[in-house]
Design an enzyme around this catalytic site. Structure first.
Site, mmCIF file in Angstrom:
data_model
loop_
_atom_site.group_PDB
_atom_site.id
_atom_site.type_symbol
_atom_site.label_atom_id
_atom_site.label_comp_id
_atom_site.label_asym_id
_atom_site.label_seq_id
_atom_site.Cartn_x
_atom_site.Cartn_y
_atom_site.Cartn_z
ATOM 1 N N TYR A 155 0.830 -1.210 0.000
ATOM 2 C CA TYR A 155 0.000 0.000 0.000
ATOM 3 C C TYR A 155 0.864 1.259 0.000
ATOM 4 C CZ TYR A 155 -3.945 2.995 1.445
ATOM 5 O OH TYR A 155 -4.919 3.963 1.517
ATOM 6 N N LYS A 159 0.681 4.050 -2.971
ATOM 7 C CA LYS A 159 0.273 5.433 -2.738
ATOM 8 C C LYS A 159 1.417 6.419 -2.995
ATOM 9 C CE LYS A 159 -4.049 4.848 -1.766
ATOM 10 N NZ LYS A 159 -5.058 5.262 -2.768
#
Length: 312
Positions: A155, A159
């Site tokens: 993640y 991002k």
């Protein structure tokens, strides 16, 4: 209304933050293409908008492939006649520490977040450029992508990668008059509901009450609706001068994140050898090393989670 006549796509908008974005865009007059992998959830989201007098259509498909990106743009143009706004919100989580994270855990998160953002933005920008539309693209980041977080290798990479793409796209899209930005939300979601630190805030929101001021101000933590206003603003004509930015929002707090800059700079004639670094690095940079992860203030006693009941 400021978005009257505009048409928007919001990926991952069947529920949660994405639904809040779609509902706010619709409230301001935009027609919205709802997207979710679950057709029933997408249909419910459409109903929530049309029941309030808005316009919406659903596309049930997993984000990531070029085919889905084309399907979304086609749905906007075929149903509403044009496309003006893209919000790339779709995402998944597969949190595990590094040694427990599988290839499949990593690949899925990267595919949905990074590839899904890339394919949808590429398709929307092609439409904007071909049709001379000064479009608005809003991607979704995370504090994890800015500072890292334990158990979120995939993640964090996704991002952070989105922010890097946006900085590049802002350069490439400038001549076409298209803006592209990153919104970094901090809000009560399915992910934060399970974090004990936010328990009192999530409980208050579930009861329909205002979150305690500590969460809204000190932590900048709020509801999905608190984020939607910024998304709608960046989608408007009034935000035409804002591009390539990472903007955080949550609760009562709004933040403009910096781009990475050198924290300290030193020079040494002839360059930096191993021996020179051994003798000099700590004195030059030791006190300026950068922190990692988010640093939260201590919870006030009255906002701490209730202790678990003892087993009998």
């Amino acid at each position: 209304m400021s978005l009257e006549g505009k048409v928007a796509i919001v990926t991952g908008s069947g529920r949660g933050l994405g639904l809040a974005y779609a509902q706010e865009l619709a409230r301001l007059g935009a027609a919205v293409v709802i997207n979710d992998v679950d057709a029933a959830v997408a249909a419910e989201a459409v109903q929530s908008i049309t029941a309030a007098g808005g316009k919406a259509v659903a596309v049930a498909a997993a984000v990531g492939s070029t085919e889905t990106a084309r399907q979304l743009v086609s749905a906007a143009v075929d149903t509403f006649g044009r496309l003006d706004i893209l919000v790339t919100n779709a995402g998944v989580l597969r949190d595990k520490s590094l040694l427990k994270m599988t290839d499949e855990d990593f690949d899925l998160v990267i595919n949905v977040h990074v590839r899904g953002t890339f394919t949808c933005v590429r398709e929307a920008f092609a439409y904007f450029k071909e049709n001379n539309v000064a479009g608005r693209i809003i991607t979704i980041g995370s504090p994890t992508g800015q500072r890292g977080n334990f158990g979120q290798t995939n993640y964090a990479a996704a991002k952070a990668g989105i922010v890097g793409m946006v900085r590049t796209w802002a350069l490439e899209m400038k001549r076409a008059g298209v803006t592209v930005n990153v919104v970094i939300p901090v809000a009560a979601t399915a992910m934060t509901e399970t974090v004990p630190f936010f328990e009192k805030a999530v409980q208050a929101a579930a009861r329909g009450e205002a979150m305690p001021e500590f969460f809204r101000k000190d932590l900048g933590f709020g509801t999905a609706a608190d984020v939607a206003g910024l998304v709608a603003f960046l989608a408007s004509d009034e935000a035409g001068q804002i591009t390539g930015q990472a903007i955080g929002v949550g609760g009562d707090r709004l933040q403009l994140w910096t781009h990475p800059e050198a924290a300290a700079t030193e020079y040494h004639n002839g360059g930096w050898s191993y021996e020179e670094l051994i003798s000099s690095f700590d004195g030059l940079f030791g006190h300026k090393l950068q922190s990692v992860g988010e640093e939260f203030p201590e919870l006030p006693a009255e906002l701490r989670p209730e202790p678990a009941a003892a087993a009998h």
